[in-house]
Each structure stands twice: as structure tokens, then as C-alpha cells.
Scaffold this motif. Structure first.
Motif, PDB file in Angstrom:
ATOM      1  N   UNK A  64     -23.088  -3.699  11.408  1.00 37.07           N
ATOM      2  CA  UNK A  64     -24.436  -4.236  11.216  1.00 37.07           C
ATOM      3  C   UNK A  64     -24.563  -4.893   9.846  1.00 37.07           C
ATOM      4  N   UNK A  65     -23.981  -4.229   8.797  1.00 38.06           N
ATOM      5  CA  UNK A  65     -24.030  -4.795   7.456  1.00 38.06           C
ATOM      6  C   UNK A  65     -23.255  -6.115   7.397  1.00 38.06           C
ATOM      7  N   UNK A  66     -22.071  -6.159   8.053  1.00 41.04           N
ATOM      8  CA  UNK A  66     -21.286  -7.400   8.090  1.00 41.04           C
ATOM      9  C   UNK A  66     -22.035  -8.506   8.794  1.00 41.04           C
ATOM     10  N   UNK A  67     -22.687  -8.101   9.914  1.00 38.98           N
ATOM     11  CA  UNK A  67     -23.472  -9.092  10.648  1.00 38.98           C
ATOM     12  C   UNK A  67     -24.614  -9.622   9.779  1.00 38.98           C
ATOM     13  N   UNK A  68     -25.281  -8.696   9.060  1.00 38.93           N
ATOM     14  CA  UNK A  68     -26.380  -9.099   8.179  1.00 38.93           C
ATOM     15  C   UNK A  68     -25.883 -10.040   7.088  1.00 38.93           C
ATOM     16  N   UNK A  69     -24.697  -9.721   6.493  1.00 35.23           N
ATOM     17  CA  UNK A  69     -24.128 -10.603   5.465  1.00 35.23           C
ATOM     18  C   UNK A  69     -23.796 -11.979   6.039  1.00 35.23           C
ATOM     19  N   UNK A  71     -25.268 -13.374   8.618  1.00 32.95           N
ATOM     20  CA  UNK A  71     -26.546 -14.068   8.842  1.00 32.95           C
ATOM     21  C   UNK A  71     -27.092 -14.600   7.521  1.00 32.95           C
ATOM     22  N   UNK A  72     -26.939 -13.769   6.451  1.00 36.82           N
ATOM     23  CA  UNK A  72     -27.403 -14.189   5.129  1.00 36.82           C
ATOM     24  C   UNK A  72     -26.652 -15.436   4.664  1.00 36.82           C
ATOM     25  N   UNK A  73     -25.284 -15.388   4.799  1.00 37.77           N
ATOM     26  CA  UNK A  73     -24.488 -16.568   4.423  1.00 37.77           C
ATOM     27  C   UNK A  73     -24.879 -17.788   5.260  1.00 37.77           C
ATOM     28  N   UNK A  74     -25.088 -17.545   6.570  1.00 41.12           N
ATOM     29  CA  UNK A  74     -25.473 -18.640   7.438  1.00 41.12           C
ATOM     30  C   UNK A  74     -26.833 -19.207   7.016  1.00 41.12           C
ATOM     31  N   UNK A  75     -27.754 -18.324   6.638  1.00 44.50           N
ATOM     32  CA  UNK A  75     -29.068 -18.775   6.180  1.00 44.50           C
ATOM     33  C   UNK A  75     -28.948 -19.597   4.896  1.00 44.50           C
ATOM     34  N   UNK A  76     -28.047 -19.134   3.982  1.00 39.80           N
ATOM     35  CA  UNK A  76     -27.833 -19.916   2.749  1.00 39.80           C
ATOM     36  C   UNK A  76     -27.294 -21.304   3.073  1.00 39.80           C
ATOM     37  N   UNK A  77     -26.296 -21.344   4.003  1.00 40.52           N
ATOM     38  CA  UNK A  77     -25.741 -22.638   4.380  1.00 40.52           C
ATOM     39  C   UNK A  77     -26.796 -23.521   5.055  1.00 40.52           C
ATOM     40  N   UNK A  78     -27.619 -22.868   5.899  1.00 36.54           N
ATOM     41  CA  UNK A  78     -28.689 -23.620   6.559  1.00 36.54           C
ATOM     42  C   UNK A  78     -29.679 -24.163   5.532  1.00 36.54           C
ATOM     43  N   UNK A  79     -29.974 -23.343   4.495  1.00 34.14           N
ATOM     44  CA  UNK A  79     -30.880 -23.814   3.451  1.00 34.14           C
ATOM     45  C   UNK A  79     -30.282 -25.014   2.720  1.00 34.14           C
ATOM     46  N   UNK A  80     -28.979 -24.926   2.395  1.00 34.72           N
ATOM     47  CA  UNK A  80     -28.312 -26.067   1.754  1.00 34.72           C
ATOM     48  C   UNK A  80     -28.356 -27.288   2.671  1.00 34.72           C
ATOM     49  N   UNK A  81     -28.093 -27.036   3.958  1.00 35.07           N
ATOM     50  CA  UNK A  81     -28.119 -28.136   4.927  1.00 35.07           C
ATOM     51  C   UNK A  81     -29.518 -28.750   5.005  1.00 35.07           C
ATOM     52  N   UNK A  82     -30.545 -27.853   5.044  1.00 35.42           N
ATOM     53  CA  UNK A  82     -31.910 -28.359   5.096  1.00 35.42           C
ATOM     54  C   UNK A  82     -32.267 -29.142   3.831  1.00 35.42           C
ATOM     55  N   UNK A  83     -31.767 -28.676   2.680  1.00 35.52           N
ATOM     56  CA  UNK A  83     -32.020 -29.406   1.435  1.00 35.52           C
ATOM     57  C   UNK A  83     -31.376 -30.791   1.477  1.00 35.52           C
TER      58      UNK A  83
END
Length: 198
Positions: A64-69, A71-83
């Protein structure tokens, strides 16, 4: 401190829980199981089974922690992509504004050209109603020749008129002389007739 409402408790649990997989409860169960395992004087088989269950729960928590990490990394990449997308959209908007301004200038230019063409067409219609320069020059030359001919004719007529005036003057002078001669002859004749009658 004021009383904590149920909504705040639920909100805190959801924040701690992450994506709602019950991780905090699993960790609490794991801690209780570990404490129970450490303090239980059971048989080694029971202890081993309890140990395996704790390892399974720990593996689920790690997963679960790995999955959360992830998702967190994916969210960071998505934020960079959105920027990047946002920056790209901003550039496209600026480019579109520049193109719109250029198009407005082009429209003004086209309006001016259209107005000039309309004025040109109107002038062309007016010009076409008049003869062209070559034709006008021909007409002017013809009129000039006709004027010269008329001027020459006028000079001839003036010369003839002057000659007729002189001839008429001579004729009048001759008539006067003839009249005077006739009058003097008549006078002499009448004097001679009177003398013969006497």
C-alpha cells in the motif's frame, strides 16, 4: 480545546488513511498483533502462524505504501505535465493574440485596398466617358487646322471688305463728282435757256 466533532474525526482518519484502504487500521492491528505475539506463551506452531500473519499484514502495508508513493510520483509528474501544458496553452494564447492583432491589421489593409479599388473603378468610369489622350490630340489638331483655315478665310474676307470699302468710297466720290458736274451743266444749261428766251 473545544469538543471534536465526528466530521473532524472522519476527516482526520481519511487524511491519515490515504486512499481509503484502511492502512492506519492495518498498522494498529499489526502493532497489537506484534505486542500479543511478543507476550504470548503459546506453542511455536501458533507463534509461527501468528508471525506469518504479521508478515502478510506488513507486506500489505508495504504494498500500500509503495502504491501510495507511485501515485504520489505519478501526481508529481502529472503536475509537471499540467504545468507544461499550461505554459504551452499560455504561449498559444499569446500567439493567438498576436495572430488576431495581425489579422486586424490585415483586415484594415484589405479595407483600404478595397476602398482604393472602388475609388479607382469610379475614376476609371469617369475617364472612360471621355475620349483618350490620342483621340483628344487628334481632335485638337483638327480644330487647330479648322481654326487656321477660318482665320485665313477671315483675313481674305477682311481684305475683300476693305477693297469693297475703298471701291465703294471711290464710287461715292465719282457719283458726287458726277452729280456736281450734272448740276453745274444743268445750271449752265438753264442759264443758257434763259438768255435765249430774252
Amino acid at each position: 480545546m473545544g469538543a471534536v466533532t465526528d466530521d473532524e474525526v472522519i476527516r482526520k482518519r481519511l487524511l491519515i488513511d490515504g486512499d481509503g484502504a484502511g492502512d492506519d487500521r492495518k498498522i494498529n492491528v499489526l502493532l497489537k498483533s506484534f505486542t500479543k505475539w511478543c507476550n504470548s506463551p503459546g506453542t511455536p506452531e501458533e507463534g509461527f502462524m501468528q508471525y506469518q500473519r504479521m508478515l502478510g499484514t506488513l507486506a500489505q502495508c508495504e504494498f500500500s505504501m509503495g502504491k501510495t508513493l507511485m501515485v504520489y510520483d505519478m501526481n508529481l509528474r502529472e503536475m509537471e505535465n499540467y504545468e507544461k501544458i499550461y505554459s504551452n496553452i499560455e504561449q498559444n494564447i499569446m500567439s493567438a493574440h498576436e495572430k488576431i492583432a495581425e489579422c486586424k491589421k490585415e483586415i484594415q489593409r484589405a479595407k483600404r485596398i478595397r476602398k482604393n479599388r472602388q475609388e479607382y473603378d469610379a475614376l476609371a468610369k469617369v475617364i472612360q466617358q471621355h475620349p483618350d489622350r490620342h483621340e483628344t490630340l487628334k481632335q485638337l489638331e483638327a480644330l487647330d487646322k479648322e481654326l487656321q483655315q477660318l482665320s485665313h478665310i477671315k483675313e481674305n474676307v477682311d481684305a475683300k471688305l476693305e477693297l469693297r470699302k475703298k471701291q465703294f468710297h471711290v464710287l461715292l466720290s465719282t457719283i458726287q463728282e458726277l452729280q456736281q458736274t450734272l448740276e453745274s451743266e444743268y445750271f449752265l444749261l438753264s442759264v443758257a435757256v434763259e438768255q435765249t428766251n430774252l
